[in-house]
Design a protein around this motif. Structure first.
Motif, PDB file in Angstrom:
ATOM      1  N   PHE A 185      45.488  28.114  39.451  1.00 52.35           N
ATOM      2  CA  PHE A 185      44.028  28.048  39.448  1.00 52.35           C
ATOM      3  C   PHE A 185      43.471  28.060  40.877  1.00 52.35           C
ATOM      4  CE2 PHE A 185      44.386  25.475  35.251  1.00 52.35           C
ATOM      5  CZ  PHE A 185      44.683  26.645  34.565  1.00 52.35           C
ATOM      6  N   ILE A 186      44.103  27.283  41.764  1.00 55.61           N
ATOM      7  CA  ILE A 186      43.646  27.249  43.157  1.00 55.61           C
ATOM      8  C   ILE A 186      43.843  28.614  43.805  1.00 55.61           C
ATOM      9  CG2 ILE A 186      44.021  26.235  45.440  1.00 55.61           C
ATOM     10  CD1 ILE A 186      44.905  23.655  44.026  1.00 55.61           C
ATOM     11  N   GLY A 187      45.000  29.235  43.529  1.00 55.74           N
ATOM     12  CA  GLY A 187      45.258  30.568  44.059  1.00 55.74           C
ATOM     13  C   GLY A 187      44.256  31.583  43.551  1.00 55.74           C
ATOM     14  N   THR A 188      43.915  31.486  42.265  1.00 51.77           N
ATOM     15  CA  THR A 188      42.915  32.378  41.680  1.00 51.77           C
ATOM     16  C   THR A 188      41.577  32.232  42.399  1.00 51.77           C
ATOM     17  OG1 THR A 188      43.971  32.294  39.495  1.00 51.77           O
ATOM     18  CG2 THR A 188      41.653  32.960  39.560  1.00 51.77           C
ATOM     19  N   PHE A 189      41.144  30.998  42.605  1.00 57.90           N
ATOM     20  CA  PHE A 189      39.876  30.722  43.281  1.00 57.90           C
ATOM     21  C   PHE A 189      39.896  31.257  44.708  1.00 57.90           C
ATOM     22  CE2 PHE A 189      36.911  27.877  45.575  1.00 57.90           C
ATOM     23  CZ  PHE A 189      35.765  28.099  44.832  1.00 57.90           C
ATOM     24  N   ALA A 190      41.001  31.004  45.424  1.00 51.43           N
ATOM     25  CA  ALA A 190      41.109  31.426  46.820  1.00 51.43           C
ATOM     26  C   ALA A 190      41.115  32.948  46.934  1.00 51.43           C
ATOM     27  CB  ALA A 190      42.380  30.842  47.450  1.00 51.43           C
ATOM     28  N   PHE A 191      41.904  33.615  46.102  1.00 48.06           N
ATOM     29  CA  PHE A 191      41.966  35.074  46.156  1.00 48.06           C
ATOM     30  C   PHE A 191      40.644  35.701  45.723  1.00 48.06           C
ATOM     31  CE2 PHE A 191      46.590  36.810  46.089  1.00 48.06           C
ATOM     32  CZ  PHE A 191      46.509  37.001  47.456  1.00 48.06           C
ATOM     33  N   ALA A 192      40.006  35.110  44.706  1.00 49.50           N
ATOM     34  CA  ALA A 192      38.715  35.635  44.255  1.00 49.50           C
ATOM     35  C   ALA A 192      37.688  35.560  45.374  1.00 49.50           C
ATOM     36  CB  ALA A 192      38.230  34.866  43.027  1.00 49.50           C
ATOM     37  N   ILE A 193      37.674  34.450  46.106  1.00 50.22           N
ATOM     38  CA  ILE A 193      36.735  34.314  47.228  1.00 50.22           C
ATOM     39  C   ILE A 193      37.030  35.361  48.296  1.00 50.22           C
ATOM     40  CG2 ILE A 193      36.217  32.868  49.236  1.00 50.22           C
ATOM     41  CD1 ILE A 193      36.005  30.491  47.475  1.00 50.22           C
ATOM     42  N   SER A 194      38.325  35.595  48.581  1.00 49.84           N
ATOM     43  CA  SER A 194      38.659  36.586  49.608  1.00 49.84           C
ATOM     44  C   SER A 194      38.169  37.971  49.194  1.00 49.84           C
ATOM     45  CB  SER A 194      40.173  36.608  49.860  1.00 49.84           C
ATOM     46  OG  SER A 194      40.872  37.281  48.829  1.00 49.84           O
ATOM     47  N   GLY A 195      38.338  38.317  47.912  1.00 50.84           N
ATOM     48  CA  GLY A 195      37.863  39.612  47.434  1.00 50.84           C
ATOM     49  C   GLY A 195      36.355  39.715  47.431  1.00 50.84           C
ATOM     50  N   ILE A 196      35.692  38.681  46.948  1.00 54.62           N
ATOM     51  CA  ILE A 196      34.219  38.680  46.889  1.00 54.62           C
ATOM     52  C   ILE A 196      33.625  38.699  48.296  1.00 54.62           C
ATOM     53  CG2 ILE A 196      32.207  37.310  46.208  1.00 54.62           C
ATOM     54  CD1 ILE A 196      33.962  36.321  43.824  1.00 54.62           C
ATOM     55  N   ARG A 197      34.264  37.988  49.203  1.00 60.02           N
ATOM     56  CA  ARG A 197      33.790  37.958  50.589  1.00 60.02           C
ATOM     57  C   ARG A 197      33.815  39.353  51.203  1.00 60.02           C
ATOM     58  NH1 ARG A 197      31.906  38.585  54.465  1.00 60.02           N
ATOM     59  NH2 ARG A 197      31.993  37.560  56.495  1.00 60.02           N
ATOM     60  N   LEU A 198      34.903  40.092  50.974  1.00 62.87           N
ATOM     61  CA  LEU A 198      34.987  41.452  51.498  1.00 62.87           C
ATOM     62  C   LEU A 198      34.006  42.382  50.793  1.00 62.87           C
ATOM     63  CD1 LEU A 198      38.795  42.076  52.094  1.00 62.87           C
ATOM     64  CD2 LEU A 198      37.012  41.628  53.764  1.00 62.87           C
ATOM     65  N   ALA A 199      33.828  42.172  49.481  1.00 61.92           N
ATOM     66  CA  ALA A 199      32.875  42.984  48.725  1.00 61.92           C
ATOM     67  C   ALA A 199      31.453  42.765  49.242  1.00 61.92           C
ATOM     68  CB  ALA A 199      32.957  42.647  47.238  1.00 61.92           C
ATOM     69  N   SER A 200      31.124  41.525  49.602  1.00 63.21           N
ATOM     70  CA  SER A 200      29.786  41.243  50.127  1.00 63.21           C
ATOM     71  C   SER A 200      29.575  41.917  51.477  1.00 63.21           C
ATOM     72  CB  SER A 200      29.575  39.726  50.262  1.00 63.21           C
ATOM     73  OG  SER A 200      30.363  39.182  51.314  1.00 63.21           O
ATOM     74  N   ALA A 201      30.659  42.011  52.268  1.00 64.28           N
ATOM     75  CA  ALA A 201      30.560  42.693  53.560  1.00 64.28           C
ATOM     76  C   ALA A 201      30.305  44.186  53.366  1.00 64.28           C
ATOM     77  CB  ALA A 201      31.840  42.479  54.367  1.00 64.28           C
TER      78      ALA A 201
ATOM     79  N   TRP B 273      26.246  41.858  42.669  1.00 66.95           N
ATOM     80  CA  TRP B 273      26.953  40.693  42.147  1.00 66.95           C
ATOM     81  C   TRP B 273      28.059  41.092  41.167  1.00 66.95           C
ATOM     82  CZ3 TRP B 273      22.976  36.180  40.980  1.00 66.95           C
ATOM     83  CH2 TRP B 273      22.369  35.814  42.182  1.00 66.95           C
ATOM     84  N   PHE B 274      27.758  42.046  40.295  1.00 64.54           N
ATOM     85  CA  PHE B 274      28.771  42.453  39.314  1.00 64.54           C
ATOM     86  C   PHE B 274      29.951  43.138  40.001  1.00 64.54           C
ATOM     87  CE2 PHE B 274      30.617  45.576  36.353  1.00 64.54           C
ATOM     88  CZ  PHE B 274      31.032  44.711  35.345  1.00 64.54           C
ATOM     89  N   GLY B 275      29.654  44.014  40.948  1.00 63.05           N
ATOM     90  CA  GLY B 275      30.715  44.701  41.678  1.00 63.05           C
ATOM     91  C   GLY B 275      31.587  43.718  42.441  1.00 63.05           C
ATOM     92  N   ALA B 276      30.942  42.723  43.060  1.00 62.29           N
ATOM     93  CA  ALA B 276      31.687  41.700  43.800  1.00 62.29           C
ATOM     94  C   ALA B 276      32.568  40.877  42.854  1.00 62.29           C
ATOM     95  CB  ALA B 276      30.717  40.789  44.545  1.00 62.29           C
ATOM     96  N   TYR B 277      32.034  40.577  41.649  1.00 66.38           N
ATOM     97  CA  TYR B 277      32.816  39.826  40.665  1.00 66.38           C
ATOM     98  C   TYR B 277      34.052  40.616  40.256  1.00 66.38           C
ATOM     99  CZ  TYR B 277      34.079  37.298  36.422  1.00 66.38           C
ATOM    100  OH  TYR B 277      34.787  36.586  35.466  1.00 66.38           O
TER     101      TYR B 277
END
Length: 209
Positions: free
Chosen positions: A12-28, A33-37
């Motif tokens: 679960f922690i890994g999922t949260f951490a990896f999701a943030i890394s992906g969303i962070r790059l998507a925001s850049a 919001w949907f694409g970032a998700y």
């Protein structure tokens, strides 16, 4: 309702951490919001899905909605604290390294629990840790990290090997997981800090420094 196991907590922690890394790059890249998700979700579950398909088991996200929820929480986190994350240049690197470490030990542990030999477990751990990042980079039109000079998948191999050695010594599973995960994280940190990298294979057959 049962309490989550240590491996599930790591997952679960890994999922949260990896999701943030992906969303962070998507925001850049200025995704909506949907694409970032979507980018965050495939980053989080991509490696585990490939691993589970190869191990002939049902991918976890198809039986438990927690992965969808974790990704949603990661998106909310970036929406609420995005402007602070943008100023923290190492945010992506830290979250990506945490996800890499946690997913690697989950992959190794699951493979060993299913009775596969150590070399398969190490490969599955590396796939679990690195494949989601490959899919993420393809989605955002970047060259995947594992194809660059930077130490990435090799950190998974080193950590997975340490996990297996601890398992061979008969240590408790959670100790193997901690040692393996810390090894992945430290290997990645030291490789970037001291610019340790693998030689580049050049087109003329010579290796570049």
């Amino acid at each position: 309702m049962t309490m989550p196991t240590f491996v599930q907590i790591l997952d679960f922690i890994g999922t949260f951490a990896f999701a943030i890394s992906g969303i962070r790059l998507a925001s850049a890249k200025r995704f909506d919001w949907f694409g970032a998700y979507v980018v965050g979700f495939v980053t989080a579950i991509g490696g585990g899905t490939i691993r589970d398909l190869l191990l002939d088991v049902t991918p976890g996200w198809m039986t438990d909605p927690i992965y969808l929820i974790c990704t949603g929480l990661a998106l909310l986190w970036v929406i609420l604290f995005g402007k602070y994350l943008i100023h923290l240049h190492n945010t992506f690197f830290i979250f990506d390294s945490i996800g890499l470490a946690l997913f690697t030990v989950v992959g190794v542990g699951k493979s060993l629990a299913l009775g596969y030999p150590f070399w398969v477990a190490i490969i599955m751990g590396s796939i679990t840790g690195a494949a989601g990042g490959v899919i993420r980079d393809v989605f955002i039109n970047e060259i995947p990290l594992i194809f660059r000079k930077e130490i990435y998948a090799m950190a998974c191999v080193v950590g997975g090997t340490c996990y297996w050695l601890c398992h061979l010594l008969g240590l408790e599973a959670f100790i193997c997981q901690i040692v393996g995960g810390v090894t992945v994280f430290i290997t990645r940190i030291l490789a970037v800090k001291y610019r340790i990298c693998l030689p580049i294979l050049s087109g003329n057959g010579e290796q570049e420094e």
